[in-house]
Each structure stands twice: as C-alpha cells, then as structure tokens.
Write a protein that holds these residues in place. Structure first.
Motif, PDB file in Angstrom:
ATOM      1  N   UNK A  66      -9.865 -32.490 -53.656  1.00 16.71           N
ATOM      2  CA  UNK A  66      -9.453 -33.034 -55.728  1.00 16.71           C
ATOM      3  C   UNK A  66      -9.654 -32.150 -56.316  1.00 16.71           C
ATOM      4  N   UNK A  67     -10.674 -30.489 -55.423  1.00 16.31           N
ATOM      5  CA  UNK A  67      -9.842 -29.344 -56.483  1.00 16.31           C
ATOM      6  C   UNK A  67      -8.708 -28.794 -56.341  1.00 16.31           C
ATOM      7  N   UNK A  68      -8.291 -29.143 -54.759  1.00 17.60           N
ATOM      8  CA  UNK A  68      -7.205 -28.440 -54.577  1.00 17.60           C
ATOM      9  C   UNK A  68      -5.299 -29.743 -54.846  1.00 17.60           C
ATOM     10  N   UNK A  69      -5.888 -31.190 -54.957  1.00 12.43           N
ATOM     11  CA  UNK A  69      -4.778 -31.302 -55.830  1.00 12.43           C
ATOM     12  C   UNK A  69      -4.742 -31.205 -57.072  1.00 12.43           C
ATOM     13  N   UNK A  70      -6.278 -31.049 -58.073  1.00 13.36           N
ATOM     14  CA  UNK A  70      -6.228 -30.934 -59.798  1.00 13.36           C
ATOM     15  C   UNK A  70      -5.212 -29.647 -59.442  1.00 13.36           C
ATOM     16  N   UNK A  71      -6.047 -27.882 -58.535  1.00  7.86           N
ATOM     17  CA  UNK A  71      -5.098 -26.815 -59.236  1.00  7.86           C
ATOM     18  C   UNK A  71      -3.592 -27.089 -58.696  1.00  7.86           C
ATOM     19  N   UNK A  72      -3.059 -28.066 -57.474  1.00  7.36           N
ATOM     20  CA  UNK A  72      -1.359 -28.186 -57.537  1.00  7.36           C
ATOM     21  C   UNK A  72      -1.091 -29.316 -58.830  1.00  7.36           C
ATOM     22  N   UNK A  73      -1.499 -30.108 -59.353  1.00  3.25           N
ATOM     23  CA  UNK A  73      -0.809 -30.675 -60.705  1.00  3.25           C
ATOM     24  C   UNK A  73      -0.904 -29.846 -62.094  1.00  3.25           C
ATOM     25  N   UNK A  74      -2.189 -29.143 -61.666  1.00 10.05           N
ATOM     26  CA  UNK A  74      -1.824 -28.130 -62.616  1.00 10.05           C
ATOM     27  C   UNK A  74      -0.543 -27.026 -62.599  1.00 10.05           C
ATOM     28  N   UNK A  75      -0.565 -26.895 -61.532  1.00 12.08           N
ATOM     29  CA  UNK A  75       1.165 -26.058 -61.382  1.00 12.08           C
ATOM     30  C   UNK A  75       1.935 -26.609 -61.140  1.00 12.08           C
ATOM     31  N   UNK A  76       2.198 -27.679 -61.109  1.00  9.06           N
ATOM     32  CA  UNK A  76       4.092 -28.421 -61.007  1.00  9.06           C
ATOM     33  C   UNK A  76       3.750 -29.167 -62.411  1.00  9.06           C
ATOM     34  N   UNK A  77       2.485 -29.213 -63.035  1.00  7.27           N
ATOM     35  CA  UNK A  77       3.581 -29.824 -64.582  1.00  7.27           C
ATOM     36  C   UNK A  77       3.346 -27.938 -65.392  1.00  7.27           C
ATOM     37  N   UNK A  78       2.697 -26.934 -65.258  1.00  2.72           N
ATOM     38  CA  UNK A  78       3.161 -25.525 -65.230  1.00  2.72           C
ATOM     39  C   UNK A  78       4.771 -25.499 -65.840  1.00  2.72           C
ATOM     40  N   UNK A  79       5.175 -25.878 -64.773  1.00  2.00           N
ATOM     41  CA  UNK A  79       6.581 -25.744 -63.889  1.00  2.00           C
ATOM     42  C   UNK A  79       7.133 -26.603 -64.617  1.00  2.00           C
TER      43      UNK A  79
END
Length: 432
Positions: A66-79
């Motif tokens: 869940x943490x890995x998925x959250x981090x990936x979403x944050x990076x994609x949303x920031x991009x």
C-alpha cells in the motif's frame, strides 16, 4: 518507465494477484468498469488518493504494498500537475554589448593633439576591440565581486512570506542560498589609489572615492543585490478536497433554478468558479510536497495566517453529496478560523476501525520521498481569507513556503442559518 506507467503496473499486479475482475472491483470502488480499466492501463490517473486506498484494500495489499502504491500515485500525480502548469523559464541575462568592427581599419587615438610637425599616432581597429573587451571584462569582474560580497557579507536578509502556486504550486522565501533575499553594500574601487585603500568620509562614516583632480567627487550608483534563489521545495495544492470524496458544501448567491447539478470532485474547481461559490462551513486543503534538490528538506512548522474576516454572505448552501465511498478518515491538521490566533492542531484519523496516528512535525521530505499534508479548516462565524506558512530547513539554508489558492488567499465562509439545498436525482433539480 514513466511515473504513470509504474503506478498502472502496480495496480495491475495487485488486481491479477487478487483474481478479481474489473466489474467486481468497480462495484467495490463505486466507479465504472471503463474508468478502472483506464487506471490499470495507464490511460488515466485517479484524482484523489481515496480511490487508490480502497483499491489496495479490496485487492488485499499488504502495508508495504500500500505504501509503494501510494508513493507511485504521488509521483505520477506530481508529474501530471507539472505537465499541466510548466513554469516559464527565466530570461537569460543580457550580455554587455561589444562594438563590432567590420574590417581592419586604423583609428586615431583620442588624446592631446600631437606636437606641430609630428605625425598623428594611429592604432589598428583590433586595439579598439581589445579595449572594449577589457572594459567589458572589468564590468563583469565588478559584478562578480558584488555578488560574492552579497553572499558572504555580514548583512543578511530575514525570511519573509511569498506567494504560492495555483492548482499547484506555492512560492518560498528564506535566507540567502535557500530561497530568500540578502543585501550587502559593496565598496567601490578607487581609481589611482593603492591596492586595498578605501578612504572614508569622517562625517558620513562610509567609504567614499576621492574626487578627480580639478573636478567634483562622483559617487557610483549602489549595486543591486543578486536575485533570490528558489526554495528547494515544490508544492502541489488541492483546495477543493471533499470528505470521503463526496461530502462537501458551497455557498452561492444564485438561486437553485440557475445552478447546475453538482459535479464530481475532480471538476469542483471549475464548477465553483463558474458559480462564484465559496466553501461553506469547512474546507479541506491537501498539499503534496517534493524536494527539488539532491538532499532532504525538514518541514519544521505550519502556521495559519488569517488575512481578513467579514460577515458571512446571505447566500444559499448547496450540498455536493451523492453517495460516499469507503470509511477512511485521514489524519489532518485541524484549524479553527474563528479563533483569535488559529493554530494547526494534529488530529488522528481512522481507517475501518484502525487508528491512524496524527501528523507530527518535523517531517522529512525529498525528491524520492514526497509528503502529503492535509489541513481541514472550519468556521461558524466569519467569511475568512486565510493561508498557510510552512517553515522548512535544508543544508543550504531555511525559509518559509506560502500555501494559498494559486496566489490568492484561501476562502472559507460560515453558513449557519442559510437555506440548504440538495440535488434530487429523480427530479433533476435542487430541492430543500
């Protein structure tokens, strides 16, 4: 692999391992099958993390997954946000113009007239070009000396609050070398004086150049301080966050017959702007922070600034609720705008009966470890303009990052005693 593709890959892996179809997952997430398929294929990105969290729990993801998925979403949303609001590059500084000479010519030396009968002294054109280059180099060396003195001199500027970025980004200020401003007085050089000589005026107590022989003293113009460096942080601000993705209310002056149906949360900013609506009673602001340098930045404190308090307008309240998702209550910083000096108080959250610890500062943020801060402000007595100041420290210095609504203050108004309308789907209209 891009950030969005990496996020989609993680979603597909969780879905395939759980053995659930798109239809089953879509019903559990309260979304459409086509929308979920677009998330997993990388064609679209969820607008809010609540959808990602419900997806992870529905697929039985572990805490680490869940943490890995959250981090990936944050990076994609920031991009995605960075691509939507790319900053305009600053213009390059103008170079010192050097006169161009088309051909080798001879130029008379400007100076005293030659003695009678003597031939005039001439110099080739390269001599004039060399003199211009030497003069330009002298100006550049003087600018470098002023810049060095501004950085290392004893006079330093103090942190001040700056404007923020919309739909996304705030602006920061701080000490020199970390996003702030610094000022220092440069001592001008004295023509004809010994190296290191700096004559002073006893009356003024400051360094003064000597007057040329036979002429008045000339004081050079003060050198300007170098421009401030940007803060080592980027902030993506969402000012229209709804509780559980659906529960929110707006104040609008228009009557129910001229207000369109409530939008989904992703379209709320455009809907509220078109209706000239303001947040009613409460407002949730979500700030995603990324480091811009190689090192880490420490978030030290969060301060609330109330710029204005007015009497709440006598408008109508329009509830956005059309059915909510899962029972996730994120941890937040709670703000009471009615307090004389509002404070951001950490409040614990709840996830299906499991307590979520309250957010605690200081926090560490870097380019690889983004941080999400969630602030929930409430009011029952004022129409308030407010903003947030986030204090940070890095190895290069320290400063303050202003968090607002795209350069404008955040606005939340009390709605006590106002007419409340909800949208009746079966009737296709607003009703009380």
């Amino acid at each position: 692999m891009s950030e969005a593709a990496d996020f989609a890959r993680l979603m597909r892996e969780l879905k395939d391992r759980a053995g659930l179809s798109y239809g089953v997952l879509a019903r559990r997430l309260h979304t459409s099958t086509s929308t979920l398929h677009r998330y997993c294929s990388g064609e679209a990105l969820p607008a809010q993390f609540a959808v990602v969290d419900r997806f992870a729990r529905a697929c039985g993801a572990s805490a680490a997954e869940a943490v890995d998925l959250h981090r990936a979403w944050l990076l994609a949303d920031a991009r995605r946000r960075a691509g939507a609001t790319a900053p305009t590059p600053e213009p390059a500084p103008e170079a010192v113009p050097v006169p161009a000479v088309a051909a080798e010519t001879t130029v008379p030396v400007v100076g005293p007239a030659p003695a009678a009968g003597a031939e005039p002294v001439v110099r080739p054109s390269w001599y004039r070009r060399r003199a211009a280059v030497v003069a330009a180099a002298g100006l550049a060396a003087g600018a470098v000396a002023v810049a060095l003195l501004a950085v290392t001199g004893p006079d330093r500027g103090t942190p001040q609050a700056g404007a923020g970025a919309g739909a996304g980004a705030g602006a920061g200020t701080g000490t020199r070398g970390s996003g702030g401003s610094a000022s220092a007085a440069a001592t001008p050089s004295v023509p004809g004086a010994a190296p290191g000589a700096t004559p002073t005026d006893p009356a003024a107590g400051t360094a003064q150049p000597p007057a040329p022989s036979g002429g008045p003293a000339t004081v050079p113009a003060p050198a300007s301080a170098p421009p401030p460096m940007p803060a080592p942080l980027k902030a993506a601000v969402r000012s229209h966050v709804w509780a559980a993705g659906c529960d929110h209310a707006y104040l609008a002056e228009r009557g129910p017959g001229s207000v369109p149906p409530p939008p989904v949360q992703a379209d709320a900013p455009a809907w509220a702007t078109a209706q000239r609506a303001v947040h009613a009673g409460s407002q949730i602001v979500e700030v995603t922070l990324h480091g811009t340098g190689g090192g880490a930045v420490v978030l030290e404190g969060l301060e609330v600034r109330v710029g204005a308090r007015r009497t709440p307008p006598a408008w109508n309240v329009y509830q956005m609720s059309q059915g909510c998702g899962g029972g996730l209550t994120p941890a937040v910083f709670a703000v009471n705008l009615d307090a004389p000096r509002p404070l951001a108080r950490p409040v614990a959250g709840n996830d299906a009966g499991n307590r979520l610890p309250a957010p605690a500062l200081p926090m560490r943020v870097s380019a690889d470890e983004p941080v999400v801060l969630r602030v929930e402000a409430v009011t029952t007595g004022c129409d308030c303009d407010w903003s947030l100041d986030l204090r940070w420290t890095s190895p290069a210095g320290s400063g303050t990052l202003r968090v607002d609504d795209g350069g404008r203050p955040l606005r939340t108004s009390a709605a006590t005693g106002r007419p409340v309308y909800g949208y009746a789907l079966e009737q296709g209209r607003w009703a009380r």
